[in-house]
Enzyme design. Structure first.
Site, PDB file in Angstrom:
ATOM      1  N   HIS A   1       0.951  -1.115  -0.119  1.00  0.00           N
ATOM      2  CA  HIS A   1      -0.118  -0.135  -0.379  1.00  0.00           C
ATOM      3  C   HIS A   1       0.898   1.167   0.002  1.00  0.00           C
ATOM      4  O   HIS A   1       0.600   1.767  -0.749  1.00  0.00           O
ATOM      5  CB  HIS A   1      -1.123   0.024   1.387  1.00  0.00           C
ATOM      6  CG  HIS A   1      -1.705   1.148   1.162  1.00  0.00           C
ATOM      7  ND1 HIS A   1      -3.400   1.459   0.965  1.00  0.00           N
ATOM      8  CD2 HIS A   1      -1.724   2.172   1.790  1.00  0.00           C
ATOM      9  CE1 HIS A   1      -4.148   2.253   1.638  1.00  0.00           C
ATOM     10  NE2 HIS A   1      -2.564   2.955   2.119  1.00  0.00           N
ATOM     11  N   GLU A   2       1.477   1.334   0.601  1.00  0.00           N
ATOM     12  CA  GLU A   2       2.491   2.406   0.746  1.00  0.00           C
ATOM     13  C   GLU A   2       3.922   2.574  -0.050  1.00  0.00           C
ATOM     14  O   GLU A   2       3.906   3.821  -0.722  1.00  0.00           O
ATOM     15  CB  GLU A   2       3.502   2.197   2.323  1.00  0.00           C
ATOM     16  CG  GLU A   2       3.389   1.951   3.434  1.00  0.00           C
ATOM     17  CD  GLU A   2       2.349   3.767   4.151  1.00  0.00           C
ATOM     18  OE1 GLU A   2       1.768   4.327   3.466  1.00  0.00           O
ATOM     19  OE2 GLU A   2       1.046   2.851   4.742  1.00  0.00           O
TER      20      GLU A   2
ATOM     21  N   HIS B   1       1.871   4.672  -3.289  1.00  0.00           N
ATOM     22  CA  HIS B   1       1.651   5.691  -2.517  1.00  0.00           C
ATOM     23  C   HIS B   1       3.204   6.099  -3.340  1.00  0.00           C
ATOM     24  O   HIS B   1       3.165   7.420  -3.604  1.00  0.00           O
ATOM     25  CB  HIS B   1       1.752   5.667  -1.053  1.00  0.00           C
ATOM     26  CG  HIS B   1       0.630   6.311  -0.869  1.00  0.00           C
ATOM     27  ND1 HIS B   1      -0.463   6.632  -1.260  1.00  0.00           N
ATOM     28  CD2 HIS B   1      -0.312   5.352  -0.118  1.00  0.00           C
ATOM     29  CE1 HIS B   1      -1.800   5.868  -0.298  1.00  0.00           C
ATOM     30  NE2 HIS B   1      -1.609   5.726   0.342  1.00  0.00           N
TER      31      HIS B   1
HETATM   32 ZN   LIG Z   1      -2.373   4.778   1.795  1.00  0.00          ZN
END
Ligand SMILES: [Zn+2]
Length: 252
Positions: free
Chosen positions: A63-64, A67
């Site tokens: 998830h990170e 980003h």
């Molecule tokens: Zn996030």
């Protein structure tokens, strides 16, 4: 990264580390999942809990990374990804310069989590058909269920418009685009974020009072953390892991 952070290595030239508070999450998740799987003999249940906790770790890092890699695509570097008590943080070295890039960077994390949830579901169905019935298929089925639920929660929870969570950043980008004033947009999104934080606190108190289940006090702690962190520039991800039987447990 602070001194309490253990650096594990580098991924795509970004330092990946865990704050010591994540180790508490890891231990708690392993024990909670082993307890939820009470039907297994103890050592296997704990080993399985540890594997699920590892899958949660990988899900938050993915998830990170989403980003970070989308931010890089728009020229913003990420120095580190750190897992901690409340989930993960990608430390961006700058703010995206336009509302559009800000929204795309914010959406990348939940989009990755949603994609992993769908991928997990497809793999589960495939394995269920391919493997003969037995302990291996049952164990993979449980692990798959956990991965799908954890990533579904990662996507769904973080897309809530509660600044500074991902959805709140999308809300800020929308206001920013309308008003062409980033600071005013941040203030407006922060007020919505504070309302959500107070809602978490209130809901946590009410649920604990109604169920006497102290674990739900987690939402009180999370709300208090969000209140304190309302103005932070860090792009943090909140995780609310789920046990294989679908009950949200109060961790990370
Ligand atoms: Zn996030």
């Amino acid at each position: 990264m602070t001194r309490q952070t253990l650096v594990l290595g580098r991924l795509f030239d970004i330092r990946v580390g865990v704050h010591v508070s994540w180790l508490a999450v890891y231990a708690f998740m392993t024990i909670a999942l082993a307890r939820a799987l009470g039907m297994l003999p103890q050592p296997e249940a704990y080993a399985f809990g540890a594997v699920c906790a590892l899958a949660l770790f990988a899900s938050v890092v993915a998830h990170e990374l989403a980003h970070a890699l989308v931010a890089r695509r728009f020229g913003v570097r990420t120095s580190a990804i750190t897992l901690f008590l409340f989930g993960g943080v990608a430390t961006l070295e700058d703010e995206p310069s336009t509302p559009r890039t800000d929204a795309l960077v914010a959406l990348a994390g939940p989009a990755m989590s949603a994609a992993l949830a769908v991928l997990g579901l497809v793999l589960m169905v495939g394995l269920d058909r391919a493997l003969p019935g037995g302990a291996l298929r049952d164990a993979l089925g449980l692990l798959g269920t956990y991965v799908v639920l954890a990533n579904g929660v990662l996507a769904g929870f973080n897309i809530l418009p509660a600044y500074p969570m991902d959805g709140g950043r999308v809300l800020r980008a929308l206001i920013w685009r309308r008003t062409r004033n980033r600071d005013a947009a941040t203030n407006a999104a922060s007020r919505v974020g504070i309302a959500f934080a107070l809602l978490f606190v209130a809901a946590g108190v009410l649920v604990v009072a109604a169920t006497h289940e102290l674990l739900y006090g987690w939402y009180v702690i999370l709300g208090a953390f969000l209140l304190r962190q309302g103005s932070s520039q860090e792009r943090a991800t909140r995780t609310t892991p789920v046990t294989p039987d679908g009950e949200a447990i109060a961790a990370a």
